[in-house]
Write a protein that holds these residues in place. Structure first.
Motif, PDB file in Angstrom:
ATOM      1  N   GLY A 113      49.428  41.401   6.825  1.00 35.82           N
ATOM      2  CA  GLY A 113      49.028  42.414   7.802  1.00 35.82           C
ATOM      3  C   GLY A 113      47.769  41.980   8.512  1.00 35.82           C
ATOM      4  N   PRO A 114      47.388  42.733   9.579  1.00 38.18           N
ATOM      5  CA  PRO A 114      46.314  42.314  10.477  1.00 38.18           C
ATOM      6  C   PRO A 114      44.957  42.079   9.794  1.00 38.18           C
ATOM      7  CG  PRO A 114      47.066  44.573  10.975  1.00 38.18           C
ATOM      8  CD  PRO A 114      48.022  43.990   9.984  1.00 38.18           C
ATOM      9  N   GLU A 115      44.646  42.874   8.765  1.00 40.88           N
ATOM     10  CA  GLU A 115      43.346  42.726   8.101  1.00 40.88           C
ATOM     11  C   GLU A 115      43.475  41.976   6.776  1.00 40.88           C
ATOM     12  OE1 GLU A 115      40.422  45.503   9.066  1.00 40.88           O
ATOM     13  OE2 GLU A 115      41.349  44.604  10.846  1.00 40.88           O
ATOM     14  N   GLY A 116      44.668  41.441   6.506  1.00 44.15           N
ATOM     15  CA  GLY A 116      44.964  40.889   5.185  1.00 44.15           C
ATOM     16  C   GLY A 116      44.245  39.579   4.891  1.00 44.15           C
ATOM     17  N   LEU A 117      44.081  39.310   3.590  1.00 47.23           N
ATOM     18  CA  LEU A 117      43.378  38.091   3.161  1.00 47.23           C
ATOM     19  C   LEU A 117      44.053  36.827   3.684  1.00 47.23           C
ATOM     20  CD1 LEU A 117      42.660  39.107  -0.550  1.00 47.23           C
ATOM     21  CD2 LEU A 117      40.946  38.724   1.237  1.00 47.23           C
ATOM     22  N   TRP A 118      45.413  36.844   3.745  1.00 42.65           N
ATOM     23  CA  TRP A 118      46.114  35.614   4.165  1.00 42.65           C
ATOM     24  C   TRP A 118      46.013  35.380   5.675  1.00 42.65           C
ATOM     25  CZ3 TRP A 118      45.270  34.186  -0.189  1.00 42.65           C
ATOM     26  CH2 TRP A 118      45.996  34.442  -1.348  1.00 42.65           C
ATOM     27  N   ARG A 119      45.368  36.296   6.424  1.00 42.00           N
ATOM     28  CA  ARG A 119      45.075  36.032   7.831  1.00 42.00           C
ATOM     29  C   ARG A 119      43.811  35.171   7.954  1.00 42.00           C
ATOM     30  NH1 ARG A 119      47.551  39.394  11.878  1.00 42.00           N
ATOM     31  NH2 ARG A 119      49.704  39.355  11.139  1.00 42.00           N
ATOM     32  N   GLN A 120      42.946  35.320   6.957  1.00 43.22           N
ATOM     33  CA  GLN A 120      41.639  34.649   6.993  1.00 43.22           C
ATOM     34  C   GLN A 120      41.615  33.397   6.126  1.00 43.22           C
ATOM     35  OE1 GLN A 120      39.094  38.106   6.019  1.00 43.22           O
ATOM     36  NE2 GLN A 120      37.416  36.729   6.595  1.00 43.22           N
ATOM     37  N   TYR A 121      42.424  33.422   5.062  1.00 46.05           N
ATOM     38  CA  TYR A 121      42.390  32.337   4.077  1.00 46.05           C
ATOM     39  C   TYR A 121      43.809  31.833   3.849  1.00 46.05           C
ATOM     40  CZ  TYR A 121      37.956  34.632   3.111  1.00 46.05           C
ATOM     41  OH  TYR A 121      36.713  35.194   3.231  1.00 46.05           O
ATOM     42  N   ARG A 122      43.940  30.516   3.587  1.00 50.44           N
ATOM     43  CA  ARG A 122      45.259  29.959   3.318  1.00 50.44           C
ATOM     44  C   ARG A 122      45.561  30.068   1.822  1.00 50.44           C
ATOM     45  NH1 ARG A 122      47.408  25.350   5.811  1.00 50.44           N
ATOM     46  NH2 ARG A 122      46.846  24.229   3.919  1.00 50.44           N
ATOM     47  N   ALA A 123      46.682  30.716   1.496  1.00 53.65           N
ATOM     48  CA  ALA A 123      47.070  30.872   0.096  1.00 53.65           C
ATOM     49  C   ALA A 123      47.145  29.504  -0.599  1.00 53.65           C
ATOM     50  CB  ALA A 123      48.411  31.581   0.003  1.00 53.65           C
ATOM     51  N   GLU A 124      47.599  28.491   0.136  1.00 53.87           N
ATOM     52  CA  GLU A 124      47.755  27.140  -0.441  1.00 53.87           C
ATOM     53  C   GLU A 124      46.408  26.571  -0.898  1.00 53.87           C
ATOM     54  OE1 GLU A 124      48.662  28.259   2.422  1.00 53.87           O
ATOM     55  OE2 GLU A 124      50.575  27.460   3.119  1.00 53.87           O
ATOM     56  N   ASP A 125      45.299  27.010  -0.237  1.00 54.98           N
ATOM     57  CA  ASP A 125      43.973  26.468  -0.574  1.00 54.98           C
ATOM     58  C   ASP A 125      43.311  27.232  -1.715  1.00 54.98           C
ATOM     59  OD1 ASP A 125      44.261  24.727   1.518  1.00 54.98           O
ATOM     60  OD2 ASP A 125      43.066  25.907   2.930  1.00 54.98           O
ATOM     61  N   LEU A 126      43.827  28.414  -2.043  1.00 55.22           N
ATOM     62  CA  LEU A 126      43.092  29.296  -2.945  1.00 55.22           C
ATOM     63  C   LEU A 126      43.912  29.887  -4.087  1.00 55.22           C
ATOM     64  CD1 LEU A 126      41.260  31.107  -0.053  1.00 55.22           C
ATOM     65  CD2 LEU A 126      40.156  29.655  -1.752  1.00 55.22           C
ATOM     66  N   ALA A 127      45.198  30.039  -3.901  1.00 55.20           N
ATOM     67  CA  ALA A 127      45.990  30.765  -4.900  1.00 55.20           C
ATOM     68  C   ALA A 127      47.170  29.933  -5.384  1.00 55.20           C
ATOM     69  CB  ALA A 127      46.448  32.104  -4.326  1.00 55.20           C
ATOM     70  N   THR A 128      46.908  28.656  -5.674  1.00 53.11           N
ATOM     71  CA  THR A 128      47.911  27.796  -6.313  1.00 53.11           C
ATOM     72  C   THR A 128      47.199  26.960  -7.385  1.00 53.11           C
ATOM     73  OG1 THR A 128      47.562  25.889  -4.850  1.00 53.11           O
ATOM     74  CG2 THR A 128      49.196  27.528  -4.121  1.00 53.11           C
ATOM     75  N   PRO A 129      47.945  26.518  -8.405  1.00 47.94           N
ATOM     76  CA  PRO A 129      47.323  25.652  -9.421  1.00 47.94           C
ATOM     77  C   PRO A 129      46.831  24.337  -8.810  1.00 47.94           C
ATOM     78  CG  PRO A 129      49.696  25.960  -9.853  1.00 47.94           C
ATOM     79  CD  PRO A 129      49.334  26.871  -8.728  1.00 47.94           C
ATOM     80  N   GLU A 130      47.501  23.864  -7.773  1.00 48.71           N
ATOM     81  CA  GLU A 130      47.088  22.608  -7.113  1.00 48.71           C
ATOM     82  C   GLU A 130      45.718  22.797  -6.452  1.00 48.71           C
ATOM     83  OE1 GLU A 130      50.079  24.092  -6.557  1.00 48.71           O
ATOM     84  OE2 GLU A 130      51.302  22.734  -7.782  1.00 48.71           O
ATOM     85  N   ALA A 131      45.522  23.954  -5.805  1.00 52.76           N
ATOM     86  CA  ALA A 131      44.242  24.235  -5.151  1.00 52.76           C
ATOM     87  C   ALA A 131      43.118  24.240  -6.181  1.00 52.76           C
ATOM     88  CB  ALA A 131      44.305  25.578  -4.424  1.00 52.76           C
ATOM     89  N   PHE A 132      43.384  24.843  -7.343  1.00 54.31           N
ATOM     90  CA  PHE A 132      42.352  24.929  -8.382  1.00 54.31           C
ATOM     91  C   PHE A 132      42.038  23.540  -8.940  1.00 54.31           C
ATOM     92  CE2 PHE A 132      40.804  25.843 -12.737  1.00 54.31           C
ATOM     93  CZ  PHE A 132      39.731  26.646 -12.410  1.00 54.31           C
TER      94      PHE A 132
END
Ligand code: BJW
Ligand code: ZN
Length: 242
Positions: free
Chosen positions: A39-58
């Motif tokens: 959605g318009p104010e959602g976290l995934w508009r501002q941040y890439r899930a791939e960079d923050l919410a995957t084991p690879e990112a961590f």
């Protein structure tokens, strides 16, 4: 069906059924001030899930991931349950066999008084060791040191289910069983895009449950539910008990 009439129908269903299951998503906490994902104010508009919410990112950059969670913890720490959370805690007291399933990690259902919410995607106040079996609750905001370390000398990670990771198997089993046995299944404030959580309402429906959605807007499952109540969950849920 007109909204007023739909609300009164669902109110009757809640009263007339023994087994009710509820699945909540980020939308139920939106009115408390917790950001949603899409959605318009959602976290995934501002941040890439791939960079923050995957084991690879961590694995690539644990400091970055931890900074993001530290920031999210600081937001959640300032919030409190809204009338939607409180209505579900009340519903639990009124219904014989009630199961609350949540995708949220903010812990607001616990604060509202829900007894055992099944947390499909973990808990932002919990962490676990990347090497040993240590798992702990930590409410420190901001975290110091960052990243936090386990007594065994290894780094801790958020106890959260990232993309590509399995959900906690026991919790998922319980949620699946509740969906299969429910007579009435409420889906609240979720875009119903993330699986396996998004399958639960359809599992319930296939097993004979009536499915009711509460959301601001149509979602991936709106066409399939029995009743769709469009509006803020903090306003609609209390009306379902009145
Ligand atoms: C209001 C409102 C108001 C606003 N009132 N309403 C099948 C098909 C395709 C893909 C897959 C599949 N099965 C699995 C996958 C892959 C993937 C997936 O689903 N991808 C899709 C996105 C395509 N799933 C996974 O990777 C999962 N793991 C898995 O399946 O493992 C299997 C496996 C097998 C074998 C080996 C290994 C693994 C894990 C998913 C983990 C999701 N994690 C996240 C991040 C958590 C971290 C964190 O918080 O930091 O969980 S993603 C994010 O999305 C978060 C949420 O819990 C989740 C759901 O989002 P939610 O709650 O629906 O929020 P929004 O923002 O999307 O929607 C909010 C809604 O509220 C909107 O509709 C608004 O309109 C509404 N709203 N205000 C009422 N006031
Ligand atoms: Zn350890």
């Amino acid at each position: 069906m007109h909204t007023e009439q739909a609300i009164s129908t669902v109110r009757d269903w809640i009263q007339d059924h023994e087994r009710v299951a509820v699945l909540t998503g980020a939308g139920i906490s939106a009115e408390s001030g917790v950001p949603t994902f899409r959605g318009p104010e959602g976290l995934w508009r501002q941040y890439r899930a791939e960079d923050l919410a995957t084991p690879e990112a961590f694995a690539r950059d644990p400091e970055l991931v931890w900074e993001w969670y530290d920031w999210r913890r600081s937001i959640v720490a300032e919030t409190k349950p809204n009338p939607g959370h409180l209505a579900l805690a009340e519903m639990e007291r009124l219904v014989n066999n009630f199961t609350l399933i949540t995708q949220n990690v903010d812990g607001l259902h616990d604060v509202a008084g829900s007894a055992h919410p099944l947390k499909l995607h973990g808990d932002i106040w919990e962490m676990r060791c990347t090497r040993c079996s240590n798992q702990l609750v930590n409410r420190e905001v901001p975290l110091n040191p960052l990243p936090p370390m386990c007594d065994c000398g290894s780094m801790l990670r958020p106890n959260i289910v990232w993309f590509g990771e399995s959900l906690p198997p026991l919790v998922l089993d319980q949620a699946w069983a509740a969906a299969e046995h429910a007579e009435l299944f409420l889906v609240i404030g979720t875009s119903a895009l993330v699986h396996p959580a998004a399958s639960l309402p359809l599992v319930a429906q296939r097993s004979g449950a009536k499915v009711v959605e509460v959301n601001l807007e149509p979602t991936a499952i709106t066409d399939q539910v029995d009743v769709s109540l469009m509006g803020p969950s903090g306003e609609i849920l209390p009306q379902l008990l009145a």
